[in-house]
Scaffold this motif. Structure first.
Motif, PDB file in Angstrom:
ATOM      1  N   GLY A  99       0.582  -1.224   0.024  1.00 55.77           N
ATOM      2  CA  GLY A  99      -0.049  -0.035  -0.156  1.00 55.77           C
ATOM      3  C   GLY A  99       0.865   0.984  -0.239  1.00 55.77           C
ATOM      4  N   PHE A 100       0.533   2.323  -0.627  1.00 56.75           N
ATOM      5  CA  PHE A 100       0.668   4.083  -0.271  1.00 56.75           C
ATOM      6  C   PHE A 100       0.789   3.991   0.303  1.00 56.75           C
ATOM      7  CE2 PHE A 100       1.293   8.188  -1.261  1.00 56.75           C
ATOM      8  CZ  PHE A 100       2.578   7.899  -1.673  1.00 56.75           C
ATOM      9  N   SER A 101       0.887   5.244   1.661  1.00 54.91           N
ATOM     10  CA  SER A 101       0.050   6.129   2.697  1.00 54.91           C
ATOM     11  C   SER A 101      -0.627   5.310   3.489  1.00 54.91           C
ATOM     12  CB  SER A 101      -0.304   7.055   1.994  1.00 54.91           C
ATOM     13  OG  SER A 101       0.041   8.599   2.998  1.00 54.91           O
ATOM     14  N   LEU A 102      -2.007   5.868   3.003  1.00 49.69           N
ATOM     15  CA  LEU A 102      -3.065   5.155   4.348  1.00 49.69           C
ATOM     16  C   LEU A 102      -3.280   3.729   4.277  1.00 49.69           C
ATOM     17  CD1 LEU A 102      -5.485   4.847   6.286  1.00 49.69           C
ATOM     18  CD2 LEU A 102      -6.854   5.451   4.301  1.00 49.69           C
ATOM     19  N   GLY A 103      -2.986   3.007   2.836  1.00 51.59           N
ATOM     20  CA  GLY A 103      -3.000   2.374   2.351  1.00 51.59           C
ATOM     21  C   GLY A 103      -1.690   1.206   2.825  1.00 51.59           C
ATOM     22  N   ALA A 104      -0.324   2.059   3.126  1.00 51.07           N
ATOM     23  CA  ALA A 104       0.477   1.497   3.937  1.00 51.07           C
ATOM     24  C   ALA A 104       0.410   0.607   4.645  1.00 51.07           C
ATOM     25  CB  ALA A 104       1.555   2.128   3.693  1.00 51.07           C
ATOM     26  N   GLY A 124       4.856   2.076   0.716  1.00 47.56           N
ATOM     27  CA  GLY A 124       4.901   2.821   0.708  1.00 47.56           C
ATOM     28  C   GLY A 124       4.817   4.420   0.598  1.00 47.56           C
ATOM     29  N   GLY A 125       5.750   5.211   1.112  1.00 46.06           N
ATOM     30  CA  GLY A 125       4.795   6.910   1.066  1.00 46.06           C
ATOM     31  C   GLY A 125       5.052   6.788   2.915  1.00 46.06           C
ATOM     32  N   MET A 126       4.952   5.858   3.899  1.00 46.50           N
ATOM     33  CA  MET A 126       5.063   5.689   4.935  1.00 46.50           C
ATOM     34  C   MET A 126       6.379   6.061   6.043  1.00 46.50           C
ATOM     35  SD  MET A 126       2.545   5.726   7.409  1.00 46.50           S
ATOM     36  CE  MET A 126       1.390   5.894   6.327  1.00 46.50           C
ATOM     37  N   GLY A 127       5.975   6.461   7.277  1.00 45.70           N
ATOM     38  CA  GLY A 127       7.530   6.409   8.226  1.00 45.70           C
ATOM     39  C   GLY A 127       6.749   6.647   9.582  1.00 45.70           C
ATOM     40  N   THR A 128       7.807   6.581  10.070  1.00 45.82           N
ATOM     41  CA  THR A 128       6.964   6.403  12.028  1.00 45.82           C
ATOM     42  C   THR A 128       6.162   7.008  12.191  1.00 45.82           C
ATOM     43  OG1 THR A 128       8.816   7.413  12.664  1.00 45.82           O
ATOM     44  CG2 THR A 128       9.328   4.611  12.782  1.00 45.82           C
ATOM     45  N   ALA A 129       6.637   8.204  12.200  1.00 48.76           N
ATOM     46  CA  ALA A 129       5.346   9.236  12.284  1.00 48.76           C
ATOM     47  C   ALA A 129       3.547   8.783  12.350  1.00 48.76           C
ATOM     48  CB  ALA A 129       5.587  10.885  12.710  1.00 48.76           C
ATOM     49  N   GLY A 130       3.636   8.340  10.880  1.00 47.47           N
ATOM     50  CA  GLY A 130       2.072   7.809  10.238  1.00 47.47           C
ATOM     51  C   GLY A 130       1.849   7.083  10.822  1.00 47.47           C
ATOM     52  N   LEU A 131       2.302   5.913  12.128  1.00 47.84           N
ATOM     53  CA  LEU A 131       1.483   5.158  12.380  1.00 47.84           C
ATOM     54  C   LEU A 131       1.411   5.383  14.130  1.00 47.84           C
ATOM     55  CD1 LEU A 131       4.495   1.955  11.479  1.00 47.84           C
ATOM     56  CD2 LEU A 131       2.047   2.874  10.137  1.00 47.84           C
ATOM     57  N   GLY A 132       2.437   6.164  14.686  1.00 43.47           N
ATOM     58  CA  GLY A 132       2.414   6.321  16.182  1.00 43.47           C
ATOM     59  C   GLY A 132       1.935   7.732  16.500  1.00 43.47           C
ATOM     60  N   GLU A 133       1.932   8.490  15.512  1.00 47.48           N
ATOM     61  CA  GLU A 133       1.188   9.541  15.776  1.00 47.48           C
ATOM     62  C   GLU A 133       0.144   9.710  14.573  1.00 47.48           C
ATOM     63  OE1 GLU A 133       4.342  12.703  15.572  1.00 47.48           O
ATOM     64  OE2 GLU A 133       5.890  10.962  16.947  1.00 47.48           O
TER      65      GLU A 133
END
Length: 250
Positions: A99-104, A124-133
């Motif tokens: 997935g990309f971004s939300l898909g990832a 794709g297009g995802m880092g730690t902040a997009g998961l934990g924050e």
């Protein structure tokens, strides 16, 4: 080819398919669609040329899928449940999930929580902040929805407002959807033991550090491609990297 199926709560979801071969289930970004993320820029064709079938879901509230406005249609992690329903509907056992971004983000939640068990994973297009924050990111989009009619061209949220408008997103349904996405405890990334490609635009910091995310995954390969968060998904390099990795790790 586009098909439709009913998810766990009978919401009708669209599935687009390209190519023949082992299945690669692909999930798009927030307020985008399978067409916008994977088909329009030819990424699905490159995956098909590599010998795979690209199976691309339109999330609820996105693309050609339904946008229910009943709050009961939005339980916690509803998108993970929709992907699980798709895997069950297609009776897939050996598949790649990406997935990309939300898909990832959705893919990582599904695997980290043991809901899905793909053979390989593409993030794709995802880092730690997009998961934990995520709550911080979600708050931004809630403001876009809540202040939709008053956001001016000088507002940093204007581009996101225009993107929502161009995609014809049902804002009532979108607001409900945003409340279904919990943060992920980053310690749970240790559960993601399958070979994983982490691919991200070299100027993309929208979701934090993708390189840091790759370092927290037990078996990850990190690759940068040109562009920022939105533009990287439109560049041919994104599809090239995914197709090459699929062949190299087959």
């Amino acid at each position: 080819m586009t098909d439709y199926f009913e998810s766990f709560d009978c919401t009708k979801l669209a599935v687009h398919r390209t190519g023949e071969g082992p299945p690669v289930v692909l999930l798009h970004g927030l307020f985008s669609s399978a067409d916008m993320n994977w088909i329009k820029w030819g990424h699905d064709a490159k995956i098909a040329e590599a010998g795979y079938e690209a199976i691309m879901l339109d999330f609820r509230v996105h693309g050609e899928s339904e946008s229910p406005t009943d709050p009961d249609s939005y339980p916690q992690n509803v998108l993970v449940r929709d992907v699980a329903a798709l895997i069950e509907h297609l009776e897939l056992e050996d598949y790649v999930l990406g997935g990309f971004s939300l898909g990832a983000r959705t893919s990582l939640h599904a695997v980290a929580h043991g809901v899905l068990n793909p053979s390989r994973l593409i993030v794709g297009g995802m880092g730690t902040a997009g998961l934990g924050e995520w709550n911080k990111r979600s708050a931004f989009f809630k403001r876009v929805i809540d202040e939709f009619d008053t956001i001016g061209k000088d507002d940093p949220a204007y581009y996101s407002r225009q993107f929502l408008k161009s995609q014809g997103v049902n804002r009532v349904a979108a607001r409900l959807l945003l409340d279904t996405m919990p943060d992920l405890d980053l310690a749970m990334l240790a559960n993601v033991t399958v070979p994983t490609l982490v691919v991200c635009g070299e100027e993309d910091r929208d979701n934090g550090s993708a390189e840091e995310l790759a370092g927290m995954l037990p078996d990850a390969t990190f690759v940068e491609t040109p562009g920022n968060h939105l533009m990287s998904a439109t560049k041919p390099e994104m599809g090239d990297v995914i197709a090459n990795w699929l062949q190299e790790t087959a």
